[in-house]
Scaffold this motif. Structure first.
Motif, PDB file in Angstrom:
ATOM      1  N   GLN A 158       0.819  -1.217   0.000  1.00  0.00           N
ATOM      2  CA  GLN A 158       0.000   0.000   0.000  1.00  0.00           C
ATOM      3  C   GLN A 158       0.852   1.265   0.000  1.00  0.00           C
ATOM      4  OE1 GLN A 158      -3.421   0.109  -0.476  1.00  0.00           O
ATOM      5  NE2 GLN A 158      -2.971  -2.012  -1.008  1.00  0.00           N
ATOM      6  N   LEU A 159       1.759   1.306  -0.906  1.00  0.00           N
ATOM      7  CA  LEU A 159       2.558   2.513  -1.122  1.00  0.00           C
ATOM      8  C   LEU A 159       2.476   2.798  -2.615  1.00  0.00           C
ATOM      9  CD1 LEU A 159       4.510   4.696  -0.139  1.00  0.00           C
ATOM     10  CD2 LEU A 159       6.386   3.081  -0.469  1.00  0.00           C
ATOM     11  N   ALA A 160       1.827   3.899  -2.940  1.00  0.00           N
ATOM     12  CA  ALA A 160       1.474   4.165  -4.346  1.00  0.00           C
ATOM     13  C   ALA A 160       2.648   4.025  -5.320  1.00  0.00           C
ATOM     14  CB  ALA A 160       0.830   5.544  -4.463  1.00  0.00           C
ATOM     15  N   PRO A 161       3.839   4.559  -5.011  1.00  0.00           N
ATOM     16  CA  PRO A 161       4.912   4.458  -6.015  1.00  0.00           C
ATOM     17  C   PRO A 161       5.387   3.023  -6.254  1.00  0.00           C
ATOM     18  CG  PRO A 161       5.423   6.114  -4.351  1.00  0.00           C
ATOM     19  CD  PRO A 161       4.250   5.363  -3.860  1.00  0.00           C
ATOM     20  N   LYS A 162       4.998   2.114  -5.365  1.00  0.00           N
ATOM     21  CA  LYS A 162       5.456   0.728  -5.506  1.00  0.00           C
ATOM     22  C   LYS A 162       4.328  -0.201  -5.950  1.00  0.00           C
ATOM     23  CE  LYS A 162       9.288   2.211  -3.722  1.00  0.00           C
ATOM     24  NZ  LYS A 162      10.369   2.556  -4.637  1.00  0.00           N
ATOM     25  N   ASN A 163       3.213   0.361  -6.318  1.00  0.00           N
ATOM     26  CA  ASN A 163       2.034  -0.440  -6.605  1.00  0.00           C
ATOM     27  C   ASN A 163       1.496  -0.099  -7.992  1.00  0.00           C
ATOM     28  OD1 ASN A 163      -0.873  -1.181  -6.617  1.00  0.00           O
ATOM     29  ND2 ASN A 163      -0.432  -1.819  -4.519  1.00  0.00           N
ATOM     30  N   LEU A 164       1.105  -1.124  -8.729  1.00  0.00           N
ATOM     31  CA  LEU A 164       0.576  -0.878 -10.074  1.00  0.00           C
ATOM     32  C   LEU A 164      -0.658   0.012 -10.036  1.00  0.00           C
ATOM     33  CD1 LEU A 164       0.940  -4.453 -11.635  1.00  0.00           C
ATOM     34  CD2 LEU A 164       2.274  -2.430 -12.225  1.00  0.00           C
ATOM     35  N   ALA A 165      -1.455  -0.120  -8.961  1.00  0.00           N
ATOM     36  CA  ALA A 165      -2.659   0.705  -8.838  1.00  0.00           C
ATOM     37  C   ALA A 165      -2.320   2.154  -8.499  1.00  0.00           C
ATOM     38  CB  ALA A 165      -3.590   0.128  -7.785  1.00  0.00           C
ATOM     39  N   GLY A 166      -1.125   2.363  -8.018  1.00  0.00           N
ATOM     40  CA  GLY A 166      -0.712   3.735  -7.741  1.00  0.00           C
ATOM     41  C   GLY A 166      -0.051   4.374  -8.942  1.00  0.00           C
ATOM     42  N   VAL A 167       0.639   3.566  -9.723  1.00  0.00           N
ATOM     43  CA  VAL A 167       1.438   4.094 -10.832  1.00  0.00           C
ATOM     44  C   VAL A 167       0.633   4.172 -12.138  1.00  0.00           C
ATOM     45  CG1 VAL A 167       3.439   3.623 -12.290  1.00  0.00           C
ATOM     46  CG2 VAL A 167       3.602   3.298  -9.828  1.00  0.00           C
ATOM     47  N   LEU A 168       0.025   3.073 -12.524  1.00  0.00           N
ATOM     48  CA  LEU A 168      -0.594   3.038 -13.856  1.00  0.00           C
ATOM     49  C   LEU A 168      -1.757   4.015 -14.025  1.00  0.00           C
ATOM     50  CD1 LEU A 168      -0.406  -0.784 -14.704  1.00  0.00           C
ATOM     51  CD2 LEU A 168       1.101   1.063 -15.431  1.00  0.00           C
ATOM     52  N   PRO A 169      -2.706   4.080 -13.086  1.00  0.00           N
ATOM     53  CA  PRO A 169      -3.822   5.009 -13.331  1.00  0.00           C
ATOM     54  C   PRO A 169      -3.439   6.473 -13.196  1.00  0.00           C
ATOM     55  CG  PRO A 169      -4.400   3.374 -11.651  1.00  0.00           C
ATOM     56  CD  PRO A 169      -2.922   3.311 -11.855  1.00  0.00           C
ATOM     57  N   TRP A 170      -2.662   6.806 -12.171  1.00  0.00           N
ATOM     58  CA  TRP A 170      -2.460   8.219 -11.840  1.00  0.00           C
ATOM     59  C   TRP A 170      -1.271   8.842 -12.560  1.00  0.00           C
ATOM     60  CZ3 TRP A 170      -6.946   9.111 -10.356  1.00  0.00           C
ATOM     61  CH2 TRP A 170      -7.613   8.329  -9.431  1.00  0.00           C
ATOM     62  N   VAL A 171      -0.381   8.046 -13.048  1.00  0.00           N
ATOM     63  CA  VAL A 171       0.771   8.598 -13.773  1.00  0.00           C
ATOM     64  C   VAL A 171       0.625   8.328 -15.275  1.00  0.00           C
ATOM     65  CG1 VAL A 171       3.275   8.516 -14.083  1.00  0.00           C
ATOM     66  CG2 VAL A 171       2.299   8.318 -11.801  1.00  0.00           C
ATOM     67  N   HIS A 172       0.450   7.074 -15.609  1.00  0.00           N
ATOM     68  CA  HIS A 172       0.494   6.710 -17.033  1.00  0.00           C
ATOM     69  C   HIS A 172      -0.830   6.903 -17.747  1.00  0.00           C
ATOM     70  CE1 HIS A 172       3.916   4.780 -15.119  1.00  0.00           C
ATOM     71  NE2 HIS A 172       4.513   4.945 -16.278  1.00  0.00           N
ATOM     72  N   TRP A 173      -1.882   6.406 -17.155  1.00  0.00           N
ATOM     73  CA  TRP A 173      -3.169   6.487 -17.842  1.00  0.00           C
ATOM     74  C   TRP A 173      -3.592   7.948 -18.057  1.00  0.00           C
ATOM     75  CZ3 TRP A 173      -7.881   8.301 -15.753  1.00  0.00           C
ATOM     76  CH2 TRP A 173      -8.963   8.164 -16.611  1.00  0.00           C
ATOM     77  N   ARG A 174      -3.474   8.775 -17.010  1.00  0.00           N
ATOM     78  CA  ARG A 174      -3.891  10.177 -17.149  1.00  0.00           C
ATOM     79  C   ARG A 174      -3.046  10.897 -18.196  1.00  0.00           C
ATOM     80  NH1 ARG A 174      -4.637  12.845 -11.261  1.00  0.00           N
ATOM     81  NH2 ARG A 174      -2.368  12.738 -11.359  1.00  0.00           N
ATOM     82  N   GLY A 175      -1.756  10.617 -18.165  1.00  0.00           N
ATOM     83  CA  GLY A 175      -0.892  11.244 -19.158  1.00  0.00           C
ATOM     84  C   GLY A 175      -1.206  10.758 -20.551  1.00  0.00           C
ATOM     85  N   PHE A 176      -1.457   9.448 -20.643  1.00  0.00           N
ATOM     86  CA  PHE A 176      -1.757   8.880 -21.959  1.00  0.00           C
ATOM     87  C   PHE A 176      -3.026   9.488 -22.544  1.00  0.00           C
ATOM     88  CE2 PHE A 176      -4.418   5.788 -24.184  1.00  0.00           C
ATOM     89  CZ  PHE A 176      -3.645   5.580 -25.323  1.00  0.00           C
ATOM     90  N   VAL A 177      -4.059   9.621 -21.735  1.00  0.00           N
ATOM     91  CA  VAL A 177      -5.333  10.083 -22.313  1.00  0.00           C
ATOM     92  C   VAL A 177      -5.248  11.535 -22.793  1.00  0.00           C
ATOM     93  CG1 VAL A 177      -6.763   8.427 -21.052  1.00  0.00           C
ATOM     94  CG2 VAL A 177      -6.404  10.689 -20.087  1.00  0.00           C
ATOM     95  N   VAL A 178      -4.559  12.374 -22.048  1.00  0.00           N
ATOM     96  CA  VAL A 178      -4.492  13.771 -22.508  1.00  0.00           C
ATOM     97  C   VAL A 178      -3.604  13.887 -23.748  1.00  0.00           C
ATOM     98  CG1 VAL A 178      -5.085  14.913 -20.340  1.00  0.00           C
ATOM     99  CG2 VAL A 178      -2.699  14.385 -20.809  1.00  0.00           C
ATOM    100  N   LEU A 179      -2.524  13.120 -23.779  1.00  0.00           N
ATOM    101  CA  LEU A 179      -1.666  13.160 -24.964  1.00  0.00           C
ATOM    102  C   LEU A 179      -2.387  12.550 -26.171  1.00  0.00           C
ATOM    103  CD1 LEU A 179       1.787  12.258 -23.379  1.00  0.00           C
ATOM    104  CD2 LEU A 179       1.055  14.473 -24.262  1.00  0.00           C
ATOM    105  N   ALA A 180      -3.152  11.491 -25.918  1.00  0.00           N
ATOM    106  CA  ALA A 180      -3.910  10.870 -27.013  1.00  0.00           C
ATOM    107  C   ALA A 180      -4.948  11.834 -27.558  1.00  0.00           C
ATOM    108  CB  ALA A 180      -4.576   9.592 -26.517  1.00  0.00           C
ATOM    109  N   LEU A 181      -5.590  12.571 -26.656  1.00  0.00           N
ATOM    110  CA  LEU A 181      -6.577  13.557 -27.116  1.00  0.00           C
ATOM    111  C   LEU A 181      -5.902  14.650 -27.931  1.00  0.00           C
ATOM    112  CD1 LEU A 181      -8.785  13.875 -23.907  1.00  0.00           C
ATOM    113  CD2 LEU A 181      -9.632  13.277 -26.176  1.00  0.00           C
ATOM    114  N   LEU A 182      -4.694  14.999 -27.541  1.00  0.00           N
ATOM    115  CA  LEU A 182      -3.985  16.063 -28.248  1.00  0.00           C
ATOM    116  C   LEU A 182      -3.541  15.624 -29.642  1.00  0.00           C
ATOM    117  CD1 LEU A 182      -2.606  18.914 -28.072  1.00  0.00           C
ATOM    118  CD2 LEU A 182      -0.542  17.713 -27.347  1.00  0.00           C
ATOM    119  N   ILE A 183      -3.007  14.431 -29.737  1.00  0.00           N
ATOM    120  CA  ILE A 183      -2.425  14.036 -31.028  1.00  0.00           C
ATOM    121  C   ILE A 183      -3.344  13.139 -31.867  1.00  0.00           C
ATOM    122  CG2 ILE A 183      -0.059  14.239 -30.197  1.00  0.00           C
ATOM    123  CD1 ILE A 183       0.046  11.223 -29.960  1.00  0.00           C
ATOM    124  N   ALA A 184      -4.391  12.611 -31.248  1.00  0.00           N
ATOM    125  CA  ALA A 184      -5.275  11.712 -32.020  1.00  0.00           C
ATOM    126  C   ALA A 184      -6.738  12.002 -31.702  1.00  0.00           C
ATOM    127  CB  ALA A 184      -4.919  10.259 -31.733  1.00  0.00           C
ATOM    128  N   GLY A 185      -7.244  11.372 -30.684  1.00  0.00           N
ATOM    129  CA  GLY A 185      -8.653  11.541 -30.345  1.00  0.00           C
ATOM    130  C   GLY A 185      -9.000  10.705 -29.128  1.00  0.00           C
TER     131      GLY A 185
END
Lengths: 156, 624
Positions: B53-80
């Motif tokens: 239960q330490l976000a930086p060491k957990n997939l549930a802490g890293v993937l949604p809040w770091v990668h997924w959020r970044g991916f969706v805004v970048l995807a909206l910017l360059i694609a849709g």
């Protein structure tokens, strides 16, 4: 070959995918929880300099004891400072032994204000490894330091 | 007889890109993308519930809040809207559609965005109040709630009610998809005018194998009206199909091949595709009750417009309620465009490809609002006439007054404008939660209110920041705009119209914020994955390299954030000017109408710039 019952096939395909995903969660959960910490070490933060901890260079002094409460000597201790928010660059440094199971960090730096988590990774003299976590709350940010500085000046 | 098939146009279309296009045309393209994200979701659920239960060491802490959020805004910017295309929550939902009745109409009173706005407000508050970003366990619960909600809502209600009316992630994508460079749209609108089946919205049907006996009779005899057409779904006379059908596309070929497989003597469903009965059947079965809901009246009904505007279908006869066919094309009585109310899939037919479940009729679809990029319309169109086309990212803002199929005119949708405003202000409030001044404000607020509960203080802060302040600011700005321009438009209409101009600056802020987290922590997924596998005794990725994090030098971040914000501001000003010019023929009046909004936009830019240059801090404030 195309199915004569596309609706049924679609249903089956979807059900399989969803069930596989559920199954994977169940299988993983059957493996038990992932380790939060490992080894029988007792790690205590003796001091943080400066006190209170603040953004910037810092020295963290740790007391490391084994399961019997004896000071751990001759271990290689690495310290990782990280935060409760994912995605930040952790601060990973080595320590120097001060004797009697005490270790002090070298070149540690708090890069941000807030709550920190100190992760201590030890490689003991016998080659075994252990990992423990200690919370270090309330590292002062730059703004808090400025405010404190202003208050000190007013007090003087 | 001419072959009705979309010709190659000059428009750049993602479906024409060699590998990507082929994949997207594949019948199982979306499912395969969803399956990947479903596996990722399963990992997040597992690690969230049972991992460290330490976000930086957990997939549930890293993937949604770091990668997924970044991916969706970048995807909206360059694609849709790529995330909705691959949305894993839709797989259980598909199952729900099979297992549960899914026959209720979404309540009329919430057939708008107000519920979604409420959900968004609760989510933004909960994110801060319960530190979702720091709790893998709570993050897993949020994901699980999402799965359950999508399953339950779409298992009870018709169509994609969850996506259209509830999903906060979907709303985020719908609004910011307005600045995306890709749009799902028809290639040749004229071709849609002559399409009698409208599979893109109604779905495509094939004859059930067990009903083969019907086909022999249908070869020579038009389908006869049964004694109970409403119950059976069958109706009278068939229209001939407008022309030979294109072959070889995934969606259509699957149907055709399926029919071929049914027997040589069989009449393919497609051969009856032009029948009035098909129109009634398919429109009926896929979304009978809501068929005309998105349009306030028959005057706004997309099929009506499509037929009126279609040169191949001819003009409407003013003396009759029927349309008059021209050029030898078949026509369909208007009555047939009114699906009967209570009939499910017609007897003897089975749905093989759903049409748009968000009720966006391609021929009248404008822009990305409410479009999940689900590809259903692309798969359903028998003429290969729907593509994913490149466009000028802000071109959608020129059509705010235009009727959007399934949405209406954006300038008449106060709920949509409110959604836009909440999302725009949330971009700033969300970022404000990460800089030190928020602590001082929270402390002050706690003292004033005499409370020590952070959720309560944050609740007040969010009501002020996302409801009260935007309402006052937008109202005052709209009033000034009207007064300066001498406009007779109502205050609400002006506020609604210009609120869309704030989307780019809001999106710029989201990009700067989520882009920051993504760029500074993109590599953190590697050590977490290494650790995850190592804990299961399969250290195939090696020992965790916890030092991995950023993919760009830290010194790049602030300039990059400011650049994104600046771009957002400039685009917002441009969009605002276009909106003003469309409303006022005089440049001087348009400029006066724009002025107050320009002030707001510039103020937002400076607020964002100030936020981005503040030292970032992780929350951990202790009140009292």
């Amino acid at each position: 070959m195309r199915s004569r019952h596309p609706e049924i096939m679609d249903f089956i395909r979807t059900a399989i995918i969803v069930l596989l995903a559920l199954l994977s969660v169940l299988v993983l959960s059957a493996c038990g929880p992932r380790a939060e910490q490992s080894g029988d070490l007792d790690v205590t933060i003796l001091s943080v300099s400066p006190d209170p901890a603040a953004v910037g260079d810092a020295v963290i002094t740790l007391q490391v004891r084994d399961a019997d409460g004896k000071p751990v000597e001759g271990a290689t201790i690495a310290v990782e400072g990280t935060m409760t928010h994912a995605g930040m660059q952790p601060v990973i440094v080595e320590t120097e032994a001060l004797g009697e199971g005490r270790y002090a960090t070298k070149d540690f730096r708090f890069t941000m204000g807030g709550d920190w988590v100190i992760i201590v990774r030890a490689t003991l003299a016998d080659g075994s490894t252990a990992e423990q976590r200690v919370d270090l709350k309330g590292v002062q940010g730059e703004m808090q330091m400025d405010m404190k500085s202003d208050q000190d000046k007013e007090g003087n | 007889m001419a072959v009705l098939r979309a010709q190659k146009t000059k428009q750049r279309d993602l479906l024409d890109v060699p590998v990507v296009g082929r994949f997207l045309r594949w019948k199982h393209a979306r499912t395969s993308l969803q399956a990947v994200l479903l596996v990722v979701s399963a990992l997040i659920l597992y690690d969230g519930f049972w991992g460290p239960q330490l976000a930086p060491k957990n997939l549930a802490g890293v993937l949604p809040w770091v990668h997924w959020r970044g991916f969706v805004v970048l995807a909206l910017l360059i694609a849709g809207n790529i995330f909705c295309m691959a949305c894993p929550f839709m797989l259980p939902r598909r199952l729900a559609k099979k297992l549960l009745p899914a026959d209720r109409r979404w309540p009329k009173v919430i057939r708008n965005k107000w519920l979604a706005i409420g959900v968004l407000l609760v989510f933004f508050w909960a994110y801060e109040a319960f530190d979702l970003w720091a709790s893998p366990w709570l993050t897993a619960w949020v994901a699980l709630t999402y799965f359950v909600a999508a399953f339950a809502i779409d298992g009870i209600f018709k169509g994609a009610a969850f996506c259209k009316y509830v999903c906060p992630i979907g709303q985020f994508h719908f609004v910011h998809g307005m600045v995306s460079p890709l749009e799902v749209k028809v290639r040749q609108p004229d071709l849609c005018g002559s399409c009698p089946t409208k599979d893109c919205i109604k779905g495509r049907y094939a004859q059930r194998p067990e009903q083969d006996f019907l086909r022999s009779s249908r070869e020579t005899t038009p389908i006869q009206e049964t004694s109970s057409p409403k119950a059976s779904g069958w109706t009278a006379k068939s229209h001939p199909h407008p022309g030979p059908l294109p072959q070889g596309r995934g969606g259509l070929s699957s149907l055709d091949q399926g029919n071929v497989g049914l027997g040589k003597a069989g009449v393919s469903t497609r051969e009856n595709a032009g029948s009035e009965s098909d129109i009634r059947h398919s429109g009926e079965s896929r979304n009978p009750d809501d068929w005309d809901q998105p349009w306030k009246s028959q005057e706004q009904h997309p099929l009506r417009h499509s037929r009126e505007s279609s040169p191949r279908h001819g003009a409407r006869n003013p003396s009759s309620s029927e349309f008059q066919p021209q050029s030898g094309m078949p026509d369909i009585p208007r009555s047939s465009l009114q699906p009967a109310r209570e009939v499910a899939t017609p007897a003897g037919l089975q749905l093989v490809q759903t049409g748009c479940e968000l009720w966006l009729f391609q021929e009248r679809k404008v822009g990305n609002m409410d479009c999940t990029f689900c590809l259903d319309c692309i798969q359903a169109c028998p003429y290969d006439n729907v593509g994913i086309q490149l466009r000028v990212p802000t071109s959608e803002f020129r059509k705010l007054d235009q009727l959007h199929s399934g949405v209406g005119a954006l300038t008449q949708r106060t709920d949509l404008a409110a959604l836009v405003i909440v999302l725009v202000f949330a971009a700033f409030v969300n970022a404000f939660g990460m800089v030190p001044p928020v602590y001082s404000l929270e402390q002050w607020l706690a003292t004033q209110l005499g409370v020590t509960s952070e959720p309560v203080v944050l609740g007040v802060l969010f009501i002020i920041g996302l409801v009260a302040l935007p309402f006052v600011l937008v109202t005052v700005t709209a009033w000034c705009s009207r007064a300066l321009a001498g406009s007779r438009e109502t205050l609400a209409a002006t506020a609604t119209r210009f609120s869309y101009a704030l989307i780019p600056i809001g999106f710029g802020m989201w990009l700067a914020h989520y882009g920051f987290h993504f760029l500074i922590g993109a590599l953190t997924a590697i050590p977490v994955a290494q650790s995850f596998l190592a804990d299961f005794g399969v250290p195939i990725l090696g020992d965790p390299r916890w030092e991995l994090a950023a993919i760009v030098p830290e010194s790049w971040l602030v300039p990059l954030e400011l650049l994104l914000l600046e771009l957002g501001m400039l685009v917002s000003l441009t969009v605002g000017y276009r909106i003003a010019r469309k409303q006022h023929s005089s440049v001087a009046r348009a400029m006066r109408a724009l002025l107050p909004w320009a002030v707001i936009i510039v103020l937002m830019f400076f607020t964002g710039a100030w936020l981005m240059t503040q030292p970032m801090e992780m929350r951990g404030v202790i009140l009292g």
